[in-house]
Design a protein around this motif. Structure first.
Motif, short mmCIF file in Angstrom:
data_model
loop_
_atom_site.label_atom_id
_atom_site.label_comp_id
_atom_site.label_asym_id
_atom_site.label_seq_id
_atom_site.Cartn_x
_atom_site.Cartn_y
_atom_site.Cartn_z
N LEU A 228 3.32 22.31 -83.52
CA LEU A 228 3.07 20.57 -83.92
C LEU A 228 1.85 20.49 -82.67
CD1 LEU A 228 5.51 18.91 -84.73
CD2 LEU A 228 4.36 19.18 -86.30
N ILE A 229 2.02 20.92 -81.41
CA ILE A 229 1.14 21.00 -80.57
C ILE A 229 0.16 21.02 -80.23
CG2 ILE A 229 1.05 21.35 -78.25
CD1 ILE A 229 3.15 19.00 -78.31
N GLU A 230 -0.21 22.49 -81.45
CA GLU A 230 -1.45 22.92 -81.81
C GLU A 230 -2.16 22.16 -82.30
OE1 GLU A 230 -1.18 27.18 -83.61
OE2 GLU A 230 -0.07 27.54 -81.49
N ARG A 231 -1.94 21.14 -82.94
CA ARG A 231 -2.38 20.38 -84.23
C ARG A 231 -3.21 19.16 -83.39
NH1 ARG A 231 1.20 20.10 -90.67
NH2 ARG A 231 -1.30 19.33 -90.35
N VAL A 232 -2.34 19.14 -82.49
CA VAL A 232 -2.71 17.76 -81.51
C VAL A 232 -3.58 17.44 -80.97
CG1 VAL A 232 -1.54 15.91 -80.03
CG2 VAL A 232 -0.07 16.98 -81.89
N GLU A 233 -3.56 19.36 -80.23
CA GLU A 233 -4.79 19.70 -80.08
C GLU A 233 -5.85 19.64 -80.20
OE1 GLU A 233 -2.78 22.84 -76.01
OE2 GLU A 233 -3.17 23.59 -77.92
N ALA A 234 -5.64 19.51 -81.14
CA ALA A 234 -7.08 19.61 -82.47
C ALA A 234 -7.66 17.99 -82.80
CB ALA A 234 -6.74 20.86 -83.55
N GLY A 235 -6.56 17.54 -82.71
CA GLY A 235 -7.46 16.04 -82.91
C GLY A 235 -6.54 15.17 -83.67
N GLU A 236 -5.26 16.05 -84.52
CA GLU A 236 -4.31 15.52 -85.00
C GLU A 236 -3.22 14.55 -84.39
OE1 GLU A 236 -1.64 16.25 -88.39
OE2 GLU A 236 -3.25 17.73 -88.03
N GLU A 237 -2.85 13.63 -84.92
CA GLU A 237 -1.58 12.94 -84.69
C GLU A 237 -0.59 12.86 -85.64
OE1 GLU A 237 -1.51 7.46 -84.72
OE2 GLU A 237 -2.76 8.80 -82.45
N ILE A 238 0.65 12.84 -84.62
CA ILE A 238 1.94 13.79 -85.33
C ILE A 238 3.03 12.33 -86.13
CG2 ILE A 238 3.75 15.32 -85.33
CD1 ILE A 238 0.73 15.93 -85.78
N VAL A 239 3.20 11.45 -87.08
CA VAL A 239 4.10 10.45 -86.69
C VAL A 239 5.89 11.35 -86.91
CG1 VAL A 239 5.39 8.21 -87.83
CG2 VAL A 239 2.38 9.08 -87.65
N VAL A 240 6.47 11.25 -86.16
CA VAL A 240 7.89 11.33 -86.16
C VAL A 240 8.67 10.66 -86.79
CG1 VAL A 240 9.63 12.39 -84.88
CG2 VAL A 240 7.10 13.22 -84.44
N THR A 241 9.77 10.86 -87.77
CA THR A 241 10.34 10.07 -87.86
C THR A 241 11.95 9.81 -88.67
OG1 THR A 241 9.89 11.35 -90.30
CG2 THR A 241 8.56 9.29 -90.13
N ARG A 242 12.28 9.21 -88.27
CA ARG A 242 14.32 9.41 -88.57
C ARG A 242 14.46 8.59 -89.70
NH1 ARG A 242 16.96 9.05 -83.58
NH2 ARG A 242 17.07 11.11 -83.60
N ASP A 243 14.81 8.42 -91.06
CA ASP A 243 15.22 7.96 -91.74
C ASP A 243 14.25 7.47 -92.71
OD1 ASP A 243 18.54 9.06 -91.83
OD2 ASP A 243 18.77 7.19 -90.34
N GLY A 244 12.90 8.28 -92.79
CA GLY A 244 11.65 7.22 -93.14
C GLY A 244 11.20 6.55 -92.48
N LYS A 245 12.08 6.31 -91.22
CA LYS A 245 10.78 4.91 -90.46
C LYS A 245 10.43 5.27 -89.16
CE LYS A 245 14.44 1.93 -91.55
NZ LYS A 245 15.82 1.10 -91.50
N ALA A 246 9.47 5.12 -88.86
CA ALA A 246 8.42 6.00 -87.57
C ALA A 246 9.06 5.75 -86.44
CB ALA A 246 6.90 5.07 -87.36
#
Length: 76
Positions: free
Chosen positions: A15-33
């Motif tokens: 995930l950190i590599e993807r963020v470094e490439a410019g992507e934004e990651i949303v982490v969810t719990r029980d389907g909620k951000a």
């Protein structure tokens, strides 16, 4: 990209590599951000875009600091 907390724990390095490439990651719990993983904001460059952004859009009336007669008893 949305990803569950459990999956994020297992794939954190990826995930950190993807963020470094410019992507934004949303982490969810029980389907909620619950969190967002994103690259840090470059404060120096973001300040430059903010300074002067409202130029010509905001004005202050000439009589702005003049109090009306209803304030006489407080202005003594």
């Amino acid at each position: 990209m949305n990803i569950s907390v459990a999956e994020a724990k297992a794939k954190f390095s990826e995930l950190i590599e993807r963020v470094e490439a410019g992507e934004e990651i949303v982490v969810t719990r029980d389907g909620k951000a619950v969190a967002t993983i994103a690259a840090p904001v470059d404060v120096a460059s973001s300040r430059q875009s903010i300074i002067g952004a409202m130029k010509g859009k905001v004005w202050i009336a000439d009589e702005f600091d003049e109090l009306g007669p209803e304030w006489d008893e407080y202005a003594k």
